[in-house]
Design a protein around this motif. Structure first.
Motif, mmCIF file in Angstrom:
data_model
loop_
_atom_site.group_PDB
_atom_site.id
_atom_site.type_symbol
_atom_site.label_atom_id
_atom_site.label_comp_id
_atom_site.label_asym_id
_atom_site.label_seq_id
_atom_site.Cartn_x
_atom_site.Cartn_y
_atom_site.Cartn_z
ATOM 1 N N LEU A 41 -5.421 14.804 7.403
ATOM 2 C CA LEU A 41 -5.823 13.476 6.934
ATOM 3 C C LEU A 41 -5.013 13.000 5.733
ATOM 4 C CD1 LEU A 41 -7.662 11.010 7.085
ATOM 5 C CD2 LEU A 41 -9.344 12.291 5.737
ATOM 6 N N VAL A 42 -4.759 13.850 4.774
ATOM 7 C CA VAL A 42 -4.015 13.435 3.580
ATOM 8 C C VAL A 42 -2.620 12.941 3.962
ATOM 9 C CG1 VAL A 42 -2.994 14.252 1.420
ATOM 10 C CG2 VAL A 42 -5.315 14.907 2.025
ATOM 11 N N ASN A 43 -1.972 13.613 4.903
ATOM 12 C CA ASN A 43 -0.647 13.170 5.353
ATOM 13 C C ASN A 43 -0.714 11.799 6.019
ATOM 14 O OD1 ASN A 43 0.563 15.543 4.449
ATOM 15 N ND2 ASN A 43 0.153 16.580 6.387
ATOM 16 N N VAL A 44 -1.735 11.565 6.812
ATOM 17 C CA VAL A 44 -1.901 10.275 7.483
ATOM 18 C C VAL A 44 -2.159 9.180 6.447
ATOM 19 C CG1 VAL A 44 -3.295 8.969 9.148
ATOM 20 C CG2 VAL A 44 -2.692 11.351 9.616
ATOM 21 N N GLN A 45 -3.005 9.480 5.468
ATOM 22 C CA GLN A 45 -3.270 8.510 4.404
ATOM 23 C C GLN A 45 -1.982 8.141 3.675
ATOM 24 O OE1 GLN A 45 -6.236 10.973 2.518
ATOM 25 N NE2 GLN A 45 -7.854 9.509 2.991
ATOM 26 N N HIS A 46 -1.194 9.129 3.310
ATOM 27 C CA HIS A 46 0.070 8.869 2.605
ATOM 28 C C HIS A 46 1.027 8.031 3.457
ATOM 29 C CE1 HIS A 46 -0.916 11.149 -0.890
ATOM 30 N NE2 HIS A 46 -1.015 12.280 -0.243
ATOM 31 N N PHE A 47 1.064 8.298 4.754
ATOM 32 C CA PHE A 47 1.917 7.525 5.652
ATOM 33 C C PHE A 47 1.566 6.041 5.587
ATOM 34 C CE2 PHE A 47 2.457 5.469 9.771
ATOM 35 C CZ PHE A 47 3.822 5.619 9.973
ATOM 36 N N TYR A 48 0.277 5.726 5.697
ATOM 37 C CA TYR A 48 -0.139 4.324 5.691
ATOM 38 C C TYR A 48 -0.048 3.694 4.310
ATOM 39 C CZ TYR A 48 -1.444 4.489 10.555
ATOM 40 O OH TYR A 48 -1.402 4.588 11.910
ATOM 41 N N GLU A 49 -0.185 4.479 3.269
ATOM 42 C CA GLU A 49 -0.068 3.958 1.909
ATOM 43 C C GLU A 49 1.345 3.458 1.605
ATOM 44 O OE1 GLU A 49 -1.555 7.281 -0.295
ATOM 45 O OE2 GLU A 49 -3.634 6.615 -0.110
ATOM 46 N N GLU A 50 2.322 3.909 2.364
ATOM 47 C CA GLU A 50 3.693 3.439 2.177
ATOM 48 C C GLU A 50 3.874 1.984 2.594
ATOM 49 O OE1 GLU A 50 6.486 6.070 4.016
ATOM 50 O OE2 GLU A 50 5.709 7.818 2.961
ATOM 51 N N SER A 51 3.002 1.501 3.489
ATOM 52 C CA SER A 51 3.174 0.135 3.998
ATOM 53 C C SER A 51 1.954 -0.766 3.777
ATOM 54 C CB SER A 51 3.518 0.173 5.490
ATOM 55 O OG SER A 51 2.465 0.786 6.209
ATOM 56 N N SER A 52 0.887 -0.219 3.233
ATOM 57 C CA SER A 52 -0.313 -1.022 3.018
ATOM 58 C C SER A 52 -0.791 -0.871 1.579
ATOM 59 C CB SER A 52 -1.429 -0.585 3.973
ATOM 60 O OG SER A 52 -2.608 -1.329 3.732
ATOM 61 N N LYS A 53 -1.252 -1.963 1.006
ATOM 62 C CA LYS A 53 -1.775 -1.915 -0.356
ATOM 63 C C LYS A 53 -3.144 -1.268 -0.413
ATOM 64 C CE LYS A 53 0.691 -6.024 -1.833
ATOM 65 N NZ LYS A 53 0.575 -7.383 -2.342
ATOM 66 N N LYS A 54 -3.861 -1.261 0.717
ATOM 67 C CA LYS A 54 -5.229 -0.745 0.737
ATOM 68 C C LYS A 54 -5.448 0.113 1.973
ATOM 69 C CE LYS A 54 -9.506 -0.618 -0.715
ATOM 70 N NZ LYS A 54 -9.867 0.296 -1.759
ATOM 71 N N VAL A 55 -5.744 1.394 1.753
ATOM 72 C CA VAL A 55 -6.069 2.326 2.840
ATOM 73 C C VAL A 55 -7.440 2.917 2.534
ATOM 74 C CG1 VAL A 55 -5.424 4.423 4.065
ATOM 75 C CG2 VAL A 55 -3.644 2.865 3.242
ATOM 76 N N ASP A 56 -8.405 2.602 3.378
ATOM 77 C CA ASP A 56 -9.755 3.135 3.229
ATOM 78 C C ASP A 56 -9.985 4.205 4.288
ATOM 79 O OD1 ASP A 56 -10.511 1.416 1.109
ATOM 80 O OD2 ASP A 56 -10.968 -0.175 2.546
#
Length: 80
Positions: free
Chosen positions: A21-36
Motif C-alpha cells: 500500500l505505501v508504494n501505491v500511495q507514493h505512486f499516486y502522490e507523484e501526480s495528485s495533490k490529494k491521496v486518501d
C-alpha cells in the motif's frame, strides 16, 4: 484530481496486497495533490479458490454495502 485508495488489510493478492500500500500511495502522490486511503478489515475472508485473488477480502465480501457507502461519502465530500 483527488485519488481514493480502498485497501482490505487481509487481501493476499500479490497485485493489491496491504504490504504494498505505501508504494501505491507514493505512486499516486507523484501526480495528485490529494491521496486518501480507506482501510477495511473483516467481512468474509475465506479462500474461495486456489488463486489468492479468490480470497473474500480481495472482493470485500460481506462488506460491499459498507465500502460502497464509504466511497460514496468520499465522492460527495469532494469539490471536483
Amino acid at each position: 484530481m483527488p485519488v481514493l485508495l480502498v485497501q482490505h488489510k487481509q487481501d493476499p493478492c500479490p497485485g493489491t496486497a496491504y504490504t504494498n500500500l505505501v508504494n501505491v500511495q507514493h505512486f499516486y502522490e507523484e501526480s495528485s495533490k490529494k491521496v486518501d486511503t480507506i482501510l477495511v478489515s473483516g467481512g468474509d475472508t475465506r479462500q474461495k479458490g486456489i488463486a489468492p485473488c479468490k480470497n473474500g477480502a480481495h472482493a470485500f465480501d460481506g462488506l460491499e454495502e459498507k465500502v460502497a457507502g464509504t466511497i460514496a461519502d468520499w465522492i460527495l465530500s469532494k469539490d471536483f
